[in-house]
Design a protein around this motif. Structure first.
Motif, PDB file in Angstrom:
ATOM      1  N   ARG A  73       0.852  -1.188   0.000  1.00 39.20           N
ATOM      2  CA  ARG A  73       0.000   0.000   0.000  1.00 39.20           C
ATOM      3  C   ARG A  73       0.889   1.239   0.000  1.00 39.20           C
ATOM      4  O   ARG A  73       1.874   1.304   0.719  1.00 39.20           O
ATOM      5  CB  ARG A  73      -0.922   0.013   1.226  1.00 39.20           C
ATOM      6  CG  ARG A  73      -1.864  -1.168   1.317  1.00 39.20           C
ATOM      7  CD  ARG A  73      -2.539  -1.207   2.678  1.00 39.20           C
ATOM      8  NE  ARG A  73      -3.452  -2.337   2.822  1.00 39.20           N
ATOM      9  CZ  ARG A  73      -3.075  -3.555   3.165  1.00 39.20           C
ATOM     10  NH1 ARG A  73      -1.794  -3.808   3.428  1.00 39.20           N
ATOM     11  NH2 ARG A  73      -3.959  -4.533   3.265  1.00 39.20           N
ATOM     12  N   LEU A  74       0.470   2.238  -0.784  1.00 35.46           N
ATOM     13  CA  LEU A  74       1.243   3.467  -0.893  1.00 35.46           C
ATOM     14  C   LEU A  74       0.292   4.639  -1.066  1.00 35.46           C
ATOM     15  O   LEU A  74      -0.644   4.576  -1.866  1.00 35.46           O
ATOM     16  CB  LEU A  74       2.198   3.390  -2.096  1.00 35.46           C
ATOM     17  CG  LEU A  74       2.965   4.651  -2.467  1.00 35.46           C
ATOM     18  CD1 LEU A  74       3.960   5.032  -1.370  1.00 35.46           C
ATOM     19  CD2 LEU A  74       3.697   4.456  -3.804  1.00 35.46           C
ATOM     20  N   ALA A  75       0.528   5.719  -0.317  1.00 35.88           N
ATOM     21  CA  ALA A  75      -0.230   6.958  -0.458  1.00 35.88           C
ATOM     22  C   ALA A  75       0.726   8.052  -0.927  1.00 35.88           C
ATOM     23  O   ALA A  75       1.708   8.357  -0.249  1.00 35.88           O
ATOM     24  CB  ALA A  75      -0.882   7.349   0.862  1.00 35.88           C
ATOM     25  N   GLY A 109       2.747  -4.422 -10.812  1.00 37.62           N
ATOM     26  CA  GLY A 109       3.122  -5.654 -10.152  1.00 37.62           C
ATOM     27  C   GLY A 109       2.187  -6.069  -9.036  1.00 37.62           C
ATOM     28  O   GLY A 109       2.378  -7.128  -8.432  1.00 37.62           O
ATOM     29  N   GLY A 110       1.186  -5.232  -8.734  1.00 41.79           N
ATOM     30  CA  GLY A 110       0.201  -5.607  -7.722  1.00 41.79           C
ATOM     31  C   GLY A 110       0.018  -4.616  -6.589  1.00 41.79           C
ATOM     32  O   GLY A 110      -0.760  -4.875  -5.674  1.00 41.79           O
ATOM     33  N   GLY A 111       0.700  -3.483  -6.623  1.00 44.52           N
ATOM     34  CA  GLY A 111       0.572  -2.502  -5.556  1.00 44.52           C
ATOM     35  C   GLY A 111      -0.756  -1.755  -5.603  1.00 44.52           C
ATOM     36  O   GLY A 111      -1.362  -1.596  -6.660  1.00 44.52           O
ATOM     37  N   HIS A 112      -1.199  -1.308  -4.435  1.00 42.34           N
ATOM     38  CA  HIS A 112      -2.408  -0.492  -4.318  1.00 42.34           C
ATOM     39  C   HIS A 112      -2.002   0.928  -3.933  1.00 42.34           C
ATOM     40  O   HIS A 112      -1.386   1.151  -2.885  1.00 42.34           O
ATOM     41  CB  HIS A 112      -3.360  -1.081  -3.274  1.00 42.34           C
ATOM     42  CG  HIS A 112      -4.152  -2.229  -3.790  1.00 42.34           C
ATOM     43  ND1 HIS A 112      -3.570  -3.402  -4.233  1.00 42.34           N
ATOM     44  CD2 HIS A 112      -5.497  -2.406  -3.949  1.00 42.34           C
ATOM     45  CE1 HIS A 112      -4.527  -4.241  -4.633  1.00 42.34           C
ATOM     46  NE2 HIS A 112      -5.694  -3.659  -4.482  1.00 42.34           N
ATOM     47  N   LEU A 113      -2.361   1.893  -4.792  1.00 42.03           N
ATOM     48  CA  LEU A 113      -1.920   3.282  -4.658  1.00 42.03           C
ATOM     49  C   LEU A 113      -3.093   4.215  -4.426  1.00 42.03           C
ATOM     50  O   LEU A 113      -4.105   4.146  -5.132  1.00 42.03           O
ATOM     51  CB  LEU A 113      -1.183   3.709  -5.934  1.00 42.03           C
ATOM     52  CG  LEU A 113      -0.846   5.197  -6.074  1.00 42.03           C
ATOM     53  CD1 LEU A 113       0.202   5.623  -5.045  1.00 42.03           C
ATOM     54  CD2 LEU A 113      -0.363   5.497  -7.492  1.00 42.03           C
ATOM     55  N   LEU A 114      -2.963   5.102  -3.434  1.00 43.69           N
ATOM     56  CA  LEU A 114      -3.852   6.248  -3.268  1.00 43.69           C
ATOM     57  C   LEU A 114      -3.069   7.467  -3.727  1.00 43.69           C
ATOM     58  O   LEU A 114      -2.075   7.851  -3.104  1.00 43.69           O
ATOM     59  CB  LEU A 114      -4.284   6.404  -1.812  1.00 43.69           C
ATOM     60  CG  LEU A 114      -5.079   7.690  -1.484  1.00 43.69           C
ATOM     61  CD1 LEU A 114      -6.376   7.752  -2.268  1.00 43.69           C
ATOM     62  CD2 LEU A 114      -5.341   7.784   0.020  1.00 43.69           C
ATOM     63  N   LEU A 115      -3.471   8.065  -4.839  1.00 41.33           N
ATOM     64  CA  LEU A 115      -2.778   9.203  -5.429  1.00 41.33           C
ATOM     65  C   LEU A 115      -3.698  10.420  -5.369  1.00 41.33           C
ATOM     66  O   LEU A 115      -4.754  10.443  -6.002  1.00 41.33           O
ATOM     67  CB  LEU A 115      -2.389   8.886  -6.877  1.00 41.33           C
ATOM     68  CG  LEU A 115      -1.684   9.986  -7.665  1.00 41.33           C
ATOM     69  CD1 LEU A 115      -0.389  10.410  -7.000  1.00 41.33           C
ATOM     70  CD2 LEU A 115      -1.425   9.526  -9.101  1.00 41.33           C
ATOM     71  N   VAL A 116      -3.307  11.425  -4.594  1.00 43.01           N
ATOM     72  CA  VAL A 116      -4.120  12.626  -4.384  1.00 43.01           C
ATOM     73  C   VAL A 116      -3.407  13.805  -5.038  1.00 43.01           C
ATOM     74  O   VAL A 116      -2.286  14.153  -4.658  1.00 43.01           O
ATOM     75  CB  VAL A 116      -4.342  12.894  -2.888  1.00 43.01           C
ATOM     76  CG1 VAL A 116      -5.185  14.152  -2.686  1.00 43.01           C
ATOM     77  CG2 VAL A 116      -5.014  11.688  -2.229  1.00 43.01           C
ATOM     78  N   LEU A 117      -4.065  14.425  -6.023  1.00 38.75           N
ATOM     79  CA  LEU A 117      -3.493  15.534  -6.776  1.00 38.75           C
ATOM     80  C   LEU A 117      -4.509  16.670  -6.822  1.00 38.75           C
ATOM     81  O   LEU A 117      -5.543  16.551  -7.477  1.00 38.75           O
ATOM     82  CB  LEU A 117      -3.143  15.090  -8.203  1.00 38.75           C
ATOM     83  CG  LEU A 117      -2.165  13.910  -8.336  1.00 38.75           C
ATOM     84  CD1 LEU A 117      -2.102  13.439  -9.785  1.00 38.75           C
ATOM     85  CD2 LEU A 117      -0.783  14.303  -7.839  1.00 38.75           C
ATOM     86  N   ASP A 118      -4.245  17.749  -6.112  1.00 38.14           N
ATOM     87  CA  ASP A 118      -5.172  18.872  -6.026  1.00 38.14           C
ATOM     88  C   ASP A 118      -4.681  19.996  -6.927  1.00 38.14           C
ATOM     89  O   ASP A 118      -3.550  20.456  -6.788  1.00 38.14           O
ATOM     90  CB  ASP A 118      -5.245  19.358  -4.575  1.00 38.14           C
ATOM     91  CG  ASP A 118      -6.465  20.235  -4.321  1.00 38.14           C
ATOM     92  OD1 ASP A 118      -6.750  21.105  -5.171  1.00 38.14           O
ATOM     93  OD2 ASP A 118      -7.123  20.068  -3.287  1.00 38.14           O
ATOM     94  N   PRO A 119      -5.526  20.483  -7.874  1.00 37.66           N
ATOM     95  CA  PRO A 119      -5.110  21.580  -8.750  1.00 37.66           C
ATOM     96  C   PRO A 119      -4.756  22.854  -7.997  1.00 37.66           C
ATOM     97  O   PRO A 119      -3.953  23.655  -8.465  1.00 37.66           O
ATOM     98  CB  PRO A 119      -6.326  21.792  -9.657  1.00 37.66           C
ATOM     99  CG  PRO A 119      -7.060  20.496  -9.623  1.00 37.66           C
ATOM    100  CD  PRO A 119      -6.853  19.958  -8.242  1.00 37.66           C
TER     101      PRO A 119
END
Length: 281
Positions: A119-121, A142-152
């Motif tokens: 898991r990666l944020a 490869g199977g990772g779960h990502l939370l990617l937060v991008l605010d303009p």
């Protein structure tokens, strides 16, 4: 490998300070960033039972803004409320890079900050290098779960001068890997102070998330057809990328503001808990 990642973070004091910042005073008309944990939330799990969560961010989520190295080394600082919320479920591994770095000695193997993480944020990061983009893409596929937060455009106020390395990234730079996944993040150009309730669970139940001022919109890139589940009027997309999964959020307000400050009857920490559960569980 956890020891190696911790060593890597300790070798970049400016990067650690870049993760800092919960002590900012709110601008006029804005909501204070300090918020106590909700008394209604369950107690933190025992450390041994919590999965690891890598965290790369420019926001004040792990270290308090303005804390010097002496305070950090001695533990003489107030823990950001966002960190306390996340640590109820996860053992945070703070990161300053996503790509492998040379070992500490000439004979030592490279240090891969993502090795062993499931898991990666990545939340409002500073610009990712080409090597970081490649490493992130490989890790997700490869199977990772990502939370990617991008605010303009962030709406919090940080009392730091322009050019200060501790200043969070106000306008997100969209990593090149987002386009590789067949997505674009567009700026809506709208200004709203509404608090919305977003359905996360497959059974249709609702979980609150703070969506405020100048949020973005997630769209497929020209000619692309990513395998995505869009939520909250396309401000959230959860996409399958080969063996992995990316939850992309085009607004960082849930990590800036306490929901209880905006809606007094609500639980303060519900947005962060809902987003991490949606992305990882």
């Amino acid at each position: 490998m956890r020891r190696a990642r911790a060593t890597l973070a300790a070798l970049a004091p400016m990067g650690l300070l870049g993760l800092a910042g919960c002590g900012a005073a709110p601008a006029d008309g804005q909501v204070a960033q300090f918020a106590p944990g909700s008394a209604q939330e369950p107690a933190a799990e025992p450390a041994a039972d919590k999965p690891e969560l890598g965290l790369l961010t420019s926001l004040p989520l792990y270290w308090p803004l303005g804390a010097d190295m002496e305070s950090l080394a001695g533990g003489a600082f107030e823990t950001p409320w966002q960190r306390e919320v996340i640590e109820r479920r996860y053992d945070i591994v703070p990161l300053d890079t996503l790509s492998p770095m040379p070992g500490l000695t000439g004979e030592a193997a490279d240090i891969d900050p993502l090795e062993g993480l499931e898991r990666l944020a990545v939340i409002q990061p500073r610009g990712l290098s080409p090597a970081d983009n490649v490493a992130l893409d490989d890790w997700v596929r490869g199977g990772g779960h990502l939370l990617l937060v991008l605010d303009p455009m962030l709406t919090s106020h940080f009392p730091l001068p322009l050019g200060d390395p501790r200043l969070p990234t106000i306008a997100a730079t969209i990593p090149a890997v987002v386009k590789r996944w067949g997505l674009v993040v567009a700026f809506r150009g709208e200004h709203t102070h509404d608090v919305e309730t977003v359905p996360f669970a497959d059974d249709g139940s609702n979980a609150p998330i703070v969506l405020r001022s100048m949020a973005g919109e997630i769209l497929p890139d020209d000619g692309a057809s990513p395998d995505c589940d869009y939520r909250a009027d396309r401000m959230i997309a959860r996409c399958n990328i080969e063996k992995g999964q990316v939850t992309l959020v085009a607004d960082a307000a849930s990590f800036e503001y306490s929901l209880s400050e905006l809606a007094p009857e609500s639980e303060a920490d519900a947005p962060i808990l809902a987003l991490t559960q949606f992305a990882f569980d």
